[in-house]
Design a protein around this motif. Structure first.
Motif, PDB file in Angstrom:
ATOM      1  N   ARG A   3     -30.208  30.923  59.206  1.00 31.89           N
ATOM      2  CA  ARG A   3     -30.773  29.810  58.457  1.00 31.89           C
ATOM      3  C   ARG A   3     -31.746  29.063  59.368  1.00 31.89           C
ATOM      4  N   THR A  13     -38.158  32.579  52.387  1.00 32.94           N
ATOM      5  CA  THR A  13     -37.260  33.730  52.297  1.00 32.94           C
ATOM      6  C   THR A  13     -35.829  33.201  52.383  1.00 32.94           C
ATOM      7  N   ARG A  14     -34.889  33.990  51.837  1.00 39.35           N
ATOM      8  CA  ARG A  14     -33.485  33.522  51.773  1.00 39.35           C
ATOM      9  C   ARG A  14     -32.954  33.176  53.162  1.00 39.35           C
ATOM     10  N   ASN A  15     -33.262  34.052  54.119  1.00 43.40           N
ATOM     11  CA  ASN A  15     -32.890  33.824  55.521  1.00 43.40           C
ATOM     12  C   ASN A  15     -34.058  34.276  56.384  1.00 43.40           C
ATOM     13  N   GLN A  50     -32.634  41.115  45.725  1.00 44.69           N
ATOM     14  CA  GLN A  50     -32.837  41.780  47.018  1.00 44.69           C
ATOM     15  C   GLN A  50     -32.356  43.233  46.993  1.00 44.69           C
ATOM     16  N   HIS A  86     -29.926  40.874  52.976  1.00 45.03           N
ATOM     17  CA  HIS A  86     -29.576  39.459  53.105  1.00 45.03           C
ATOM     18  C   HIS A  86     -30.542  38.753  54.061  1.00 45.03           C
ATOM     19  N   ASP A 146     -27.009  39.277  43.818  1.00 42.32           N
ATOM     20  CA  ASP A 146     -28.077  39.708  44.730  1.00 42.32           C
ATOM     21  C   ASP A 146     -29.033  40.767  44.168  1.00 42.32           C
ATOM     22  N   GLY A 199     -33.706  38.495  51.482  1.00 41.06           N
ATOM     23  CA  GLY A 199     -33.433  38.058  50.108  1.00 41.06           C
ATOM     24  C   GLY A 199     -34.452  38.565  49.107  1.00 41.06           C
ATOM     25  N   THR A 231     -37.922  28.191  53.981  1.00 38.08           N
ATOM     26  CA  THR A 231     -37.223  28.444  52.721  1.00 38.08           C
ATOM     27  C   THR A 231     -37.925  29.492  51.858  1.00 38.08           C
TER      28      THR A 231
END
Ligand code: PEP
Ligand code: MN
Length: 380
Positions: free
Chosen positions: A185, A191-193, A257, A217, A254, A220, A189
């Motif tokens: 994180r 991308t998801r991570n 992704q 993940h 999900d 994302g 923001t």
């Protein structure tokens, strides 16, 4: 911290995980698949096991794309308590059965030490999710099992915290730990991570443990999975784990992704082209028993199948015991010769391949006798 590789193992905060403990790197066996060797291992499967049909379609896609392990969550750590939480044990059973049918070991997540005895019966590789990287009772429990563990990096974990989490498992006696960078994180923001390939390249130097990357993940976004997979291969990852779905827009988790079939084929093509440039190769498809191969391939396959048979027999005995207890409570006799006869007839009518119906009946007669013996022993 970043100088770990140059300090001696005795001064390290994670002496067992430190590269200096095994300068040549660890190779970790999951069934017939080696992680940490020259092969760049593709792990693919759905985010969550949703149904038999969805899993079968996703697993077929994965196998055809050359994936060596099948992934799929049955216990899902969802951010919202109202989101799909996974199928639980029936999902594990579907995953294990599908893996066995395709000759692919399976990886699935275990979320707590309490659930471990159940999940360990089905999984070949036990995944610790990002949210549980610092669940120390779980890590300690995983240190006491005889199966390999895939330890994902926590959402906000530093590299040192991640390696110390691995050390928890190693220090309890389980040497088979594989790491997985899955994005962290950050302020970003879009991308998801943020897939931290710095950490990948660094951790490969700090530890001897194999390191995988999860670009699903990590980003994302489906369209970013192929470029980041290529980057992971180039930066020294030992493999990747990607989410696939036959119909991503219908996925219960999900979907955005998850790769569909054409995207997955594109991924394999890119990786196969790139791998030789960095001294790696992609795995062969799961051994097909009708092709000529080295003897060890067949032996490994038989060992894998035997382990599966033992697991199924143990499960059959467990259910038999429960049935016996119900019968006892209802005052019913344990044995029901008519039912036993029916079961044997049904078994005999199955297609047993090289085993004729007489052989199938004899095997099952023995299984039933042994199960009944166990049931009699378990009778209050
Ligand atoms: C997963 O791989 O299914 C998963 C939930 O990933 P993470 O723990 O990295 O979020
Ligand atoms: Mn997922």
């Amino acid at each position: 911290m970043a100088t770990e590789g140059s300090t001696s193992a005795t001064r390290s905060r994670y002496p067992l995980a430190a590269r200096s403990a095994k300068p040549d790197g660890s190779r970790i066996q999951v069934g017939a698949v080696t992680l940490g060797g020259p092969e760049f291992v593709l792990i693919a499967g759905p985010c969550a096991v949703e149904s038999e049909a969805q899993l079968a379609a996703a697993a077929r896609m994965a196998a055809q794309a050359g994936a060596r392990l099948l992934r799929g969550g049955a216990y899902k750590p969802r951010t919202s308590p109202y989101a799909f939480q996974g199928l639980g044990e029936p999902g594990l059973a579907l995953l294990a059965a599908q893996g066995q049918a395709l000759g692919m070991p399976v990886v699935t997540e275990v979320m707590s030490a309490e659930e471990l005895p159940l999940v360990v019966r089905y999984a070949d590789l036990l995944q610790v999710g990002a949210r549980n990287m610092q669940n120390y009772p779980l890590l300690r429990a995983l240190g006491k099992i005889g199966k390999p563990v895939l330890l994902k990096r926590g959402l906000s974990a530093t590299v040192e915290e991640w390696l110390l989490a691995a050390e928890y498992i190693l220090s309890e006696g389980n040497p088979d730990v594989v790491l997985c960078e899955r994005g962290i994180r950050t302020f970003e923001t879009a991308t998801r991570n943020t897939l931290d390939l710095n950490a990948l390249a660094l951790v490969k130097r700090l530890t001897h443990l194999p390191v995988l990357v999860d670009p699903s993940h990590g980003t994302g976004r489906r369209e970013l999975v192929v470029p980041l997979s290529a980057a992971a291969l180039a930066a020294g990852a030992d493999g990747i784990m990607v989410e696939v779905h036959p119909e991503p827009h219908k996925a219960l988790s999900d979907g955005e992704q998850s790769l569909d079939e054409p995207a997955l084929q594109g991924l394999t093509k890119t990786l196969a082209a790139l791998a030789p440039a960095v001294g790696r190769h992609l795995g062969d498809a799961p051994p097909r028993l009708d092709t000529r191969g080295h003897l060890s391939v067949y032996r490994q396959r038989i060992d894998h199948l035997d382990a599966g048979l033992v697991r199924l027999l143990a499960e059959r005995a467990r259910i038999g015991l429960l049935l016996g207890q119900r019968k006892a409570a209802a005052g019913l006799p344990l044995r029901d010769p008519q039912r036993e006869q029916e079961v044997l007839e049904r078994i005999g009518s199955h297609e047993g391949g090289a085993l004729d119906s007489g052989a199938l009946r004899r095997i099952f007669q023995q299984i039933m006798q042994e199960t009944l013996r166990a049931e009699e022993g378990g009778r209050p």
